[in-house]
Write an enzyme that holds these catalytic residues in place. Structure first.
Site, mmCIF file in Angstrom:
data_model
loop_
_atom_site.group_PDB
_atom_site.id
_atom_site.type_symbol
_atom_site.label_atom_id
_atom_site.label_comp_id
_atom_site.label_asym_id
_atom_site.label_seq_id
_atom_site.Cartn_x
_atom_site.Cartn_y
_atom_site.Cartn_z
ATOM 1 N N ARG A 11 36.777 3.155 -8.477
ATOM 2 C CA ARG A 11 35.192 4.217 -8.976
ATOM 3 C C ARG A 11 35.365 5.313 -8.569
ATOM 4 O O ARG A 11 36.434 5.918 -7.993
ATOM 5 C CB ARG A 11 35.235 3.530 -7.649
ATOM 6 C CG ARG A 11 34.832 1.685 -7.847
ATOM 7 C CD ARG A 11 33.201 1.874 -8.356
ATOM 8 N NE ARG A 11 31.939 2.707 -7.137
ATOM 9 C CZ ARG A 11 31.359 3.120 -7.898
ATOM 10 N NH1 ARG A 11 31.534 3.923 -8.483
ATOM 11 N NH2 ARG A 11 30.383 4.114 -6.516
ATOM 12 N N ARG A 67 34.264 8.050 -25.178
ATOM 13 C CA ARG A 67 34.079 8.182 -26.116
ATOM 14 C C ARG A 67 34.948 8.938 -26.883
ATOM 15 O O ARG A 67 36.098 9.616 -27.477
ATOM 16 C CB ARG A 67 33.143 7.632 -27.061
ATOM 17 C CG ARG A 67 32.746 6.373 -27.001
ATOM 18 C CD ARG A 67 32.451 5.521 -27.179
ATOM 19 N NE ARG A 67 32.478 3.790 -27.430
ATOM 20 C CZ ARG A 67 32.756 2.525 -26.798
ATOM 21 N NH1 ARG A 67 34.071 2.818 -26.698
ATOM 22 N NH2 ARG A 67 32.321 1.975 -26.449
ATOM 23 N N CYS A 78 25.638 1.628 -19.926
ATOM 24 C CA CYS A 78 25.494 2.577 -19.180
ATOM 25 C C CYS A 78 24.910 1.837 -18.277
ATOM 26 O O CYS A 78 23.612 1.128 -19.007
ATOM 27 C CB CYS A 78 24.958 4.025 -19.702
ATOM 28 S SG CYS A 78 26.597 5.218 -20.617
ATOM 29 N N GLU A 81 21.458 3.644 -10.812
ATOM 30 C CA GLU A 81 21.422 2.833 -9.957
ATOM 31 C C GLU A 81 20.051 2.722 -8.949
ATOM 32 O O GLU A 81 19.336 2.423 -9.821
ATOM 33 C CB GLU A 81 21.713 3.876 -8.922
ATOM 34 C CG GLU A 81 23.499 4.298 -9.065
ATOM 35 C CD GLU A 81 24.361 3.402 -8.713
ATOM 36 O OE1 GLU A 81 24.286 2.798 -7.321
ATOM 37 O OE2 GLU A 81 25.478 3.284 -9.352
ATOM 38 N N ARG A 93 28.127 7.425 -12.296
ATOM 39 C CA ARG A 93 28.896 6.930 -11.013
ATOM 40 C C ARG A 93 29.383 6.085 -11.827
ATOM 41 O O ARG A 93 29.210 5.973 -13.149
ATOM 42 C CB ARG A 93 28.199 6.104 -10.257
ATOM 43 C CG ARG A 93 27.864 6.480 -9.314
ATOM 44 C CD ARG A 93 27.034 5.816 -8.459
ATOM 45 N NE ARG A 93 26.714 6.141 -6.714
ATOM 46 C CZ ARG A 93 25.548 6.156 -6.393
ATOM 47 N NH1 ARG A 93 24.819 6.766 -7.519
ATOM 48 N NH2 ARG A 93 25.349 6.813 -5.023
ATOM 49 N N TYR A 111 35.953 10.998 -5.701
ATOM 50 C CA TYR A 111 34.515 11.652 -5.267
ATOM 51 C C TYR A 111 34.937 13.337 -5.785
ATOM 52 O O TYR A 111 35.205 13.626 -4.948
ATOM 53 C CB TYR A 111 34.250 10.814 -4.218
ATOM 54 C CG TYR A 111 34.143 9.303 -4.459
ATOM 55 C CD1 TYR A 111 32.548 9.088 -4.737
ATOM 56 C CD2 TYR A 111 34.498 8.696 -4.250
ATOM 57 C CE1 TYR A 111 32.572 7.328 -4.400
ATOM 58 C CE2 TYR A 111 35.669 7.500 -3.732
ATOM 59 C CZ TYR A 111 34.048 6.041 -3.957
ATOM 60 O OH TYR A 111 33.106 5.044 -4.816
ATOM 61 N N ARG A 119 31.462 8.930 -0.332
ATOM 62 C CA ARG A 119 32.670 8.035 0.113
ATOM 63 C C ARG A 119 33.811 9.193 0.823
ATOM 64 O O ARG A 119 34.534 9.484 0.297
ATOM 65 C CB ARG A 119 33.179 7.317 -0.463
ATOM 66 C CG ARG A 119 33.127 5.841 -1.109
ATOM 67 C CD ARG A 119 32.725 4.834 0.025
ATOM 68 N NE ARG A 119 33.777 4.553 0.521
ATOM 69 C CZ ARG A 119 34.785 3.293 0.052
ATOM 70 N NH1 ARG A 119 34.529 2.967 -0.679
ATOM 71 N NH2 ARG A 119 35.435 3.201 0.664
#
Length: 145
Positions: A11, A67, A78, A81, A93, A111, A119
């Site tokens: 992540r 890419r 894609c 959220e 994200r 992050y 986080r």
């Protein structure tokens, strides 16, 4: 006996100051480069990648940055959220589904910028030289047509 290779999630998240195609691509390339370099991720080992943004990021698909870094055969998606109150604005994200024998506890999630608030427990275990990282990104972009 060979170790089994399983699919692990990696992540990452970052933010942009303004919703422009160049801001989105630059921030996504930086985030993805950190994730790749810290975890030694090879494109052939990536099962897929999911990119999401908050609803205030609409100028470009963040997957285009992958890419540009050479991920020509990786399946990517894609999306946006959920609209949650008081979320980090202008946030991008990434979830990389990575075929690896790396133990989950050794994977470094990344992050950056204002997304660190998502986080705070995930501090980078390794440091990467930003000049070297940007040089690597520039080398990848030379191959982008």
């Amino acid at each position: 006996m060979e170790k089994a290779v399983i699919c692990r999630g990696v992540r990452g998240a970052t933010t942009i100051e303004e919703d422009t195609p160049e801001s989105i691509l630059r921030a996504t390339r930086e985030l993805l480069a950190f994730m790749i370099r810290l975890n030694d991720i090879q494109p052939d080992d990536v099962a897929s990648a999911i990119f999401t943004t908050t609803f205030d990021v609409v100028s470009e698909f963040p997957a285009l940055a992958a890419r540009q870094l050479g991920w020509m055969d990786v399946p990517m998606l894609c999306g946006h959220e959920m609209r949650v109150a008081d979320t980090v604005p202008r946030c991008i994200r990434i979830l990389i589904n990575w075929n690896t024998d790396t133990p989950q506890k050794e994977i470094q999630h990344v992050y950056l910028k204002e997304a660190k608030a998502l986080r705070p427990d995930k501090r980078l275990a390794s440091e990467i030289d930003l000049d070297e990282l940007n040089q690597w990104i520039d080398e990848q972009l030379k191959n982008w047509s």
